[in-house]
Scaffold this active site. Structure first.
Site, PDB file in Angstrom:
ATOM      1  N   GLY A  17       0.779  -1.228   0.000  1.00 27.99           N
ATOM      2  CA  GLY A  17       0.000   0.000   0.000  1.00 27.99           C
ATOM      3  C   GLY A  17       0.808   1.274   0.000  1.00 27.99           C
ATOM      4  O   GLY A  17       1.864   1.374  -0.637  1.00 27.99           O
ATOM      5  N   LYS A  38       4.954  -6.643  10.733  1.00 31.72           N
ATOM      6  CA  LYS A  38       4.665  -7.965  11.272  1.00 31.72           C
ATOM      7  C   LYS A  38       4.615  -9.051  10.211  1.00 31.72           C
ATOM      8  O   LYS A  38       4.770 -10.225  10.533  1.00 31.72           O
ATOM      9  CB  LYS A  38       3.319  -7.941  11.994  1.00 31.72           C
ATOM     10  CG  LYS A  38       3.285  -7.126  13.267  1.00 31.72           C
ATOM     11  CD  LYS A  38       2.080  -7.493  14.112  1.00 31.72           C
ATOM     12  CE  LYS A  38       0.783  -7.385  13.339  1.00 31.72           C
ATOM     13  NZ  LYS A  38      -0.378  -7.809  14.136  1.00 31.72           N
ATOM     14  N   TYR A 164     -11.912   5.632  16.162  1.00 27.91           N
ATOM     15  CA  TYR A 164     -10.932   5.725  15.082  1.00 27.91           C
ATOM     16  C   TYR A 164     -10.427   7.154  14.960  1.00 27.91           C
ATOM     17  O   TYR A 164      -9.211   7.389  14.813  1.00 27.91           O
ATOM     18  CB  TYR A 164     -11.552   5.273  13.765  1.00 27.91           C
ATOM     19  CG  TYR A 164     -10.643   5.454  12.572  1.00 27.91           C
ATOM     20  CD1 TYR A 164      -9.483   4.710  12.434  1.00 27.91           C
ATOM     21  CD2 TYR A 164     -10.943   6.382  11.565  1.00 27.91           C
ATOM     22  CE1 TYR A 164      -8.634   4.868  11.343  1.00 27.91           C
ATOM     23  CE2 TYR A 164     -10.106   6.552  10.476  1.00 27.91           C
ATOM     24  CZ  TYR A 164      -8.957   5.796  10.367  1.00 27.91           C
ATOM     25  OH  TYR A 164      -8.125   5.973   9.288  1.00 27.91           O
TER      26      TYR A 164
END
Length: 275
Positions: A17, A38, A164
C-alpha cells in the site's frame, strides 16, 4: 541531487500500500529504508511481506532492511531503531505509516478492538519516534512524516467513528507537538494525508469494494507527495498537508495519471476537493 541520497528512513509498516509506495520512492532517490512490520509470511488475504518490500526497495536502487516486529511492542521498536543505526549509521527520516482501521460504532466496538487501534495508531507513533529520537538529534536533516489527518471537530466526522478519529488525531497531535518541542533542535515534523481514498487492501476489503476502488487514486500520489515534502526546507514544520497541496506546490498540476476518475471518493476528514 535528492535530499534523500544516502539518508536512512525508518518506517512502521510498509509491506504494501501507501507505505510500500513511499519506501520504494525513497529508495529510488538513493535512500536506505528500514521497515518494521509484522508480515513475515505471505497472507492469502493481503499482498506482500516485509521481505518482498525490501526486495522492491533494493530493485528501486536503495538499500533495504527488514525488521520483523510489532509497532505495539516497545522492544521490537527499539530493536528496529537500533538495527537502522547499526546497519546504516543513523536515522534521518521517520515515517509513521502503520495504522489500524476500525469503523465500528461505540456500542459495538469491543474494548479489545479499541485498545488495538489506539496502540497501533497513536501509541505506535509515539514509540517509533521516541526510539529514533537520539539518532534524529544526531542528523543534520531530521524529518518526521506521519500519515494522519487534519484535526476536525465537525460532528459529522466525530460522530461517525469516535474511536478511530481519536486514534488518528492522536497521531496528528503528537507530530505537531514534536514539531514545536524540537523546533530548536532542527527536527522537522509534519503530517501527510490523502485528499481522496487510495487504492489499498483496506479500501478493497473494508470500504466499499470495487466501486470505491474505481474512485480511488493510486498510492503513488502519496509517495510523490511524501518525496516533495521531504525536499522542503527544514523550517517547513508543524503542519498537516494534503497530498495534492504538496504536489501542486512542487509543480504537479495534472492529477489524472493517479486515477480516481472525474469524481474521486474523498478520504475521511476531507469535505471537498481542493481547487
Amino acid at each position: 541531487m535528492s535530499a534523500l541520497k544516502d539518508r536512512t528512513l525508518l518506517m512502521s509498516g510498509g509491506s504494501r500500500g501507501i507505505g510500500l509506495a513511499i519506501a520504494v520512492a525513497a529508495a529510488g532517490r538513493g535512500a536506505n529504508v528500514v521497515i518494521l512490520a509484522k508480515t513475515d509470511q505471505p497472507d492469502p488475504r493481503l499482498p506482500g511481506t516485509v521481505h518482498t518490500a525490501v526486495a522492491e526497495i533494493e530493485a528501486a536502487g536503495g538499500q533495504g532492511l527488514a525488521v520483523v516486529g510489532d509497532v505495539r511492542n516497545e522492544d521490537d521498536v527499539e530493536r528496529a531503531a537500533a538495527a537502522a543505526v547499526d546497519r546504516f549509521g543513523g536515522i534521518d527520516v521517520v515515517v509513521n505509516n502503520a495504522s489500524a482501521l476500525n469503523l465500528t460504532g461505540t456500542a459495538e466496538l469491543t474494548p479489545k478492538r479499541y485498545d488495538l487501534m489506539q496502540d497501533i495508531n497513536s501509541r505506535g507513533t509515539f514509540l517509533l519516534f521516541r526510539a529514533a529520537l537520539p539518532a534524529l538529534r544526531a542528523s543534520d536533516r531530521a524529518r518526521v512524516i506521519t500519515l494522519s489527518p487534519p484535526i476536525t471537530l465537525a460532528p459529522h466526522w466525530l460522530g461517525r467513528f469516535p474511536a478511530y478519529a481519536l486514534s488518528k488525531f492522536g497521531m496528528t497531535i503528537l507530530t505537531l507537538g514534536w514539531a514545536a518541542e524540537f523546533a530548536g533542535e532542527g527536527i522537522a515534523a509534519n503530517c501527510l494525508w490523502p485528499e481522496t481514498a487510495i487504492k489499498t487492501a483496506a479500501v478493497q476489503n473494508l470500504l466499499g469494494g470495487g466501486d470505491t476502488v474505481d474512485r480511488s487514486r493510486d498510492p503513488q500520489i502519496m509517495a510523490d507527495a511524501a518525496m516533495a515534502l521531504l525536499e522542503l526546507p527544514q523550517d517547513r514544520t508543524g503542519r498537516v498537508y494534503l497530498d495534492v497541496e504538496v504536489l501542486r506546490e512542487a509543480g504537479t498540476t495534472d492529477l489524472a495519471p493517479y486515477g480516481g476518475g472525474p469524481d474521486p471518493e474523498l478520504d475521511f476528514f476531507v469535505d471537498e476537493l481542493s481547487s
